[in-house]
Structure formats: C-alpha cells, structure tokens
Motif scaffolding. Structure first.
Motif, PDB file in Angstrom:
ATOM      1  N   GLN A 275      -5.594  -2.838  -8.379  1.00 54.84           N
ATOM      2  CA  GLN A 275      -4.138  -3.225  -8.570  1.00 54.84           C
ATOM      3  C   GLN A 275      -3.970  -4.801  -8.275  1.00 54.84           C
ATOM      4  O   GLN A 275      -2.647  -5.216  -8.558  1.00 54.84           O
ATOM      5  CB  GLN A 275      -3.305  -2.578  -7.917  1.00 54.84           C
ATOM      6  CG  GLN A 275      -3.322  -0.737  -8.005  1.00 54.84           C
ATOM      7  CD  GLN A 275      -2.598  -0.200  -7.113  1.00 54.84           C
ATOM      8  OE1 GLN A 275      -1.565  -0.537  -6.490  1.00 54.84           O
ATOM      9  NE2 GLN A 275      -3.183   1.257  -6.996  1.00 54.84           N
TER      10      GLN A 275
ATOM     11  N   THR B 158       0.672  -1.118   0.010  1.00 53.37           N
ATOM     12  CA  THR B 158       0.005  -0.019  -0.017  1.00 53.37           C
ATOM     13  C   THR B 158       0.892   1.375   0.057  1.00 53.37           C
ATOM     14  O   THR B 158       2.000   1.187   0.190  1.00 53.37           O
ATOM     15  CB  THR B 158      -0.954   0.070   1.396  1.00 53.37           C
ATOM     16  OG1 THR B 158      -1.869   1.337   1.326  1.00 53.37           O
ATOM     17  CG2 THR B 158      -0.069  -0.017   2.432  1.00 53.37           C
TER      18      THR B 158
ATOM     19  N   GLU C  43      -8.834   4.868  -0.367  1.00 47.89           N
ATOM     20  CA  GLU C  43      -7.673   4.704  -1.066  1.00 47.89           C
ATOM     21  C   GLU C  43      -7.058   3.188  -0.940  1.00 47.89           C
ATOM     22  O   GLU C  43      -6.611   2.454  -1.959  1.00 47.89           O
ATOM     23  CB  GLU C  43      -6.529   5.674  -0.595  1.00 47.89           C
ATOM     24  CG  GLU C  43      -5.372   5.646  -1.330  1.00 47.89           C
ATOM     25  CD  GLU C  43      -4.486   6.743  -1.152  1.00 47.89           C
ATOM     26  OE1 GLU C  43      -3.344   6.657  -1.706  1.00 47.89           O
ATOM     27  OE2 GLU C  43      -4.591   7.511  -0.363  1.00 47.89           O
ATOM     28  N   GLN C  44      -7.282   2.619   0.396  1.00 48.90           N
ATOM     29  CA  GLN C  44      -6.785   1.154   0.479  1.00 48.90           C
ATOM     30  C   GLN C  44      -7.582  -0.015  -0.180  1.00 48.90           C
ATOM     31  O   GLN C  44      -6.832  -0.604  -0.868  1.00 48.90           O
ATOM     32  CB  GLN C  44      -6.674   0.751   2.032  1.00 48.90           C
ATOM     33  CG  GLN C  44      -5.473   1.598   2.714  1.00 48.90           C
ATOM     34  CD  GLN C  44      -5.189   0.944   4.398  1.00 48.90           C
ATOM     35  OE1 GLN C  44      -6.305   0.387   4.789  1.00 48.90           O
ATOM     36  NE2 GLN C  44      -4.167   1.173   4.612  1.00 48.90           N
TER      37      GLN C  44
ATOM     38  N   GLU D 136      -6.782   0.298  -4.005  1.00 48.35           N
ATOM     39  CA  GLU D 136      -5.457  -0.345  -4.291  1.00 48.35           C
ATOM     40  C   GLU D 136      -5.848  -1.812  -4.602  1.00 48.35           C
ATOM     41  O   GLU D 136      -5.488  -2.409  -5.512  1.00 48.35           O
ATOM     42  CB  GLU D 136      -4.436   0.025  -3.371  1.00 48.35           C
ATOM     43  CG  GLU D 136      -3.943   1.226  -3.195  1.00 48.35           C
ATOM     44  CD  GLU D 136      -3.077   1.414  -1.959  1.00 48.35           C
ATOM     45  OE1 GLU D 136      -2.251   2.270  -2.068  1.00 48.35           O
ATOM     46  OE2 GLU D 136      -3.185   0.653  -1.030  1.00 48.35           O
TER      47      GLU D 136
END
Length: 472
Positions: free
Chosen positions: A235, A140, A227-228, A231
């Motif tokens: 991704q 992260t 945001e975590q 990700e």
C-alpha cells in the motif's frame, strides 16, 4: 554439564546478538549468495548506491533518549542514561508508551527532507516504520498504537500518514526506499504478553513466553507481523529494501520463527526487485550484511552497509554533537574502499524539522560529493583498498585514490605518494583541469600536485583519477 533451558537459550541468543543496543554483524564466509537472478541483479544496483540517509524517528524523540531500549529492564544499565526523573521502572515504561499522546510534529516537511537528501548526495532512504517499542509511523489497521490514531494529536494533520508522505517525497527526488521494520514488538500483547512466565515487571528483549510452549499466542504474533509487513509492501508504493531489525527474532535457538520467507516471497510476486536485510540472522533473506557503528577491518567481497550515526545516537538528542564533515567523508571513503555502503543516520527533531547542525553537514557532504562523487558512486573495491589516509576504488578504466587530510591545518605536500602498482596512462585531480606529472617505481607512484592544490587550508581530500594502461 546441565542442559540449557528454553530461558537460558533465549538469554544466550539475545546477548550474543547485540551489546548495548548495537548489533554484531554476520561474517563474509556465512553470507549466502541468492539463487534468484533478479535479486542478484538488484544487489549489483545496491552496491552502486554507496550512500543512504537513515532516519530513526518516533514519539521517543520528545525525550531525547535512545529509542525503545529503555523499555527493556535487561538493558536499563545503559539505555536509561539521562532518565533521572522517574525512579520507578514501571511508571517510566507507562510514560514512555504514553508518548503517543503528545507526539505532534507539526513542522514536519517531507519535501524539505527530500530536497536536503538530494542535495546531500544520498541515493536511498532507510526510514523507521516501527522500532521495537511497536509504535507505527504509518496508517496500519493492525493496532491503535500508530501515528494516525485519534490519541495522537498529529492524526488530523495533512501529513499524518508519515511513511506515505516521506516515501512519496523521497521517490519524487529519485531516491529509493528501504523500510526499516522491527521484528520485535514490545507493545503488542502477542509478544510482550501480560501474566506470562516472564513477568512484564522484568522485561527482556524477547517475548514474555516460550513460543514453543505457547504456539497459539506465537501464531497470533506471526499473523500480526505478516499483516503489518504486507501493508507496507502493498500500500506504500515501490519498496526497494525490507530492512529488518531485532536479530534475536529468528528460528534457530530462540524458536522465534516469524516465517519470513513466506512474506518476502509473497511480496516479491508484486515487487520482484525487493531486497531483504534480515540483520545478523544469516540465511537466504539476509541479502546484505549490516555492521552497526563500526566498519569492518578488511574489505569484504559481499554486499554490506555500515549504519553509522552523524551524531552520538540513532535517536534525536538535545544539543547532540555531530561529526565534522571531514570525519564523515573519511568514514564514507573507508566504507566504500572496503566494498560497502554507508547508511548515515540523521534523527529528526520532535517538531518534525531536521537539526541545523545536521543540515549543515548534509549540505557540506553534498558539495564534496558534487566534485568527487565520481570516485564513490558505482565503484568497486580495488587493492590496496584502504590505508588509513588513502582510499582506493575503481570503475571502468579508472582507478581512484582519495588522499584524506586530517585537518585544515595539515601541511599539504607538493608530492603525494600513492602505493598503487598497476600500470597507468595518466593521472588527473578531480575538480581541476589538466593532467598531472607523476613518476612510478616498484613501490608505487609519486604525483606532483599543481600549485593551486597546495595553497591555502588543506581540503578534505585530494581525489586522483588514474587511467589504467591497456596492455598491448
């Protein structure tokens, strides 16, 4: 009657959600059927899978104690069992948070894990990307408290981005991925903020402040959380389930609104198949219900999944005692007969290997499923569901009855009574050729076992495949 303060409401909410780290589960009547046809289709896929491998793993495995919970003073009475070397709670918490500096699982072999999962008959993986302690098992960019940070000695290893390598290895074996993610984070100052009204020297499960009184701080936490999750969902390849823990983090009563709908719907633009398991919260993003360390007393007509440990704990315990394979199969039979999936938790060792006792049971479970999996995978509930010793399922034109034996010493009767009232054409025994002799009356069916099935130690179960009679 006096009004409840914000603190009272938070305490009541947290207490109702779970006891000694074990969550309650939402009721069948409160489940909300999704209106998205893709989600409904994926829920049928989910109900076909039946068996998940759940894995709780992180720096806490080095201690051999329960994951995260010992950080909460509110939960110290049960969660600090075995922590007898450090009397000062604050010193212990700092030692716990510093475990990242010694976590170095250099014997981690994701391909071996995936091979064992495939052999064990598991169909999807639930892996802890982050537990309540806030430690991230992926690369992260939101925090240094992660597996790839230079403070963690494992950061130079070829498999340092653990989530990426685990997910890739399991997908390569055909297993689907559920990303476990705790909505609470006891490491970030956006949740357990220092110098707030709820002192960090008396920690609780919830934030150290009232989100409604400090919206600027809460909004930082929401952005951090989004945001975590982004990700992980953008991704790290295909993710089939976003598996969300920390049910006390929810808008109603506690005021902990992380605006989950925004992030899930945004993720579904890229991954429309995504299911969301917002545990115990209810609403449109608890797509399926998750009993923990328990099985519902009755069959449920909604999607659900019981997460149950193979050993005594979700986290790794030194010299843990694993359930016998016979008991694991019995649990699986009861769960499936009542309409659910079993998420069987196996905790890796701190060095990255799976314990030998767990490996043995995974192999034995897989061997049993290789013969009898037809009665498990892709089935649906069928009356009389589960009787304590017999489990019923159905698929297509067949009804299956698994007759479970409590021990290898159990005397196997030549005749097995099956309390099924439907009309049948024939009965067979999985794993053996040929049709069986049977009679039927108003109470059920009496099946004659072949001589080879009666001799020797009692098997885990005899599984009967019964072809339904088509009415003329």
């Amino acid at each position: 009657m006096s009004e409840l303060t914000s603190d009272n409401v938070l305490e009541e909410t947290e207490e109702q959600e779970l006891h000694e780290g074990v969550h309650n589960f939402s009721s069948e009547r409160d489940w909300i059927r999704p209106d998205n046809p893709v989600t409904l289709e994926r829920l049928e896929w989910f109900k076909d899978q039946k068996l998940a491998l759940m894995m709780h793993w992180g720096p806490y495995s080095q201690l051999g104690v329960v994951e995260s919970w010992a950080l909460s003073d509110e939960d110290q009475d049960w969660s600090r069992e075995g922590i007898d070397w450090e009397k000062d709670g604050e010193a212990f918490k700092q030692q716990y948070f510093d475990l990242n500096k010694t976590f170095n699982p250099i014997r981690f072999q994701p391909d071996v894990w995936a091979d064992l999962a495939e052999e064990g008959g598991f169909k999807y993986l639930i892996f802890t990307t982050k537990h309540h302690d806030g430690y991230c098992m992926w690369d992260t960019k939101t925090t240094n408290y992660r597996i790839t940070d230079e403070q963690t000695p494992f950061h130079t290893h070829k498999y340092a981005d653990i989530c990426r390598h685990v997910f890739d290895a399991f997908r390569a074996k055909g297993l689907s991925i559920a990303a476990y993610f705790s909505k609470a984070d006891w490491h970030t100052p956006y949740y357990w903020a220092p110098d707030m009204e709820r002192s960090l020297t008396n920690t609780r499960r919830g934030p150290t402040y009232d989100p409604q009184e400090h919206p600027e701080l809460w909004n930082k936490f929401v952005a951090f959380t989004h945001e975590q999750i982004t990700e992980l969902l953008t991704q790290y390849g295909r993710i089939d389930v976003l598996w969300l823990d920390a049910g006390w983090v929810k808008p109603l009563r506690s005021g902990q609104d992380i605006r989950l709908g925004e992030i899930v719907e945004k993720a579904r633009e890229q991954q429309p198949w995504l299911l969301s398991a917002d545990r115990t919260v209810g609403g449109p993003y608890e797509n399926y219900v998750t009993p923990e360390q328990t099985i519902p007393t009755e069959a449920m007509n909604i999607p659900w999944e019981s997460c149950i440990t193979m050993g005594t704990s979700f986290s790794f315990r030194y010299e843990d005692k694993y359930k016998p394979t016979r008991q694991i199969v019995k649990i699986l039979l009861e769960v499936v007969a009542k309409g659910g999936n079993l998420a069987l938790n196996v905790a890796p060792q701190p060095d990255g290997r799976l314990p030998e006792g767990a490996i043995q049971r995974m192999k034995e479970l897989g061997a049993w499923l290789k013969v009898n999996g037809e009665a498990i995978y892709g089935t649906r509930i069928c009356a009389p569901y589960y009787t304590g010793s017999q489990a019923f399922t159905q698929k297509g034109d067949y009804v299956y009855c698994a007759n479970h034996y409590p021990s290898a010493d159990t005397v196997v009767s030549e005749t097995v009574f099956i309390p099924y009232e439907g009309l049948l054409e024939s009965i067979e025994l999985l794993g053996m050729e040929g049709k069986l002799n049977w009679t039927q009356d108003n109470e059920g069916i009496s099946v004659q076992l072949p001589e080879a099935a009666v001799k020797g130690p009692a098997p885990i179960a005899h599984v009967f495949r019964m072809l339904r009679k088509i009415k003329e």
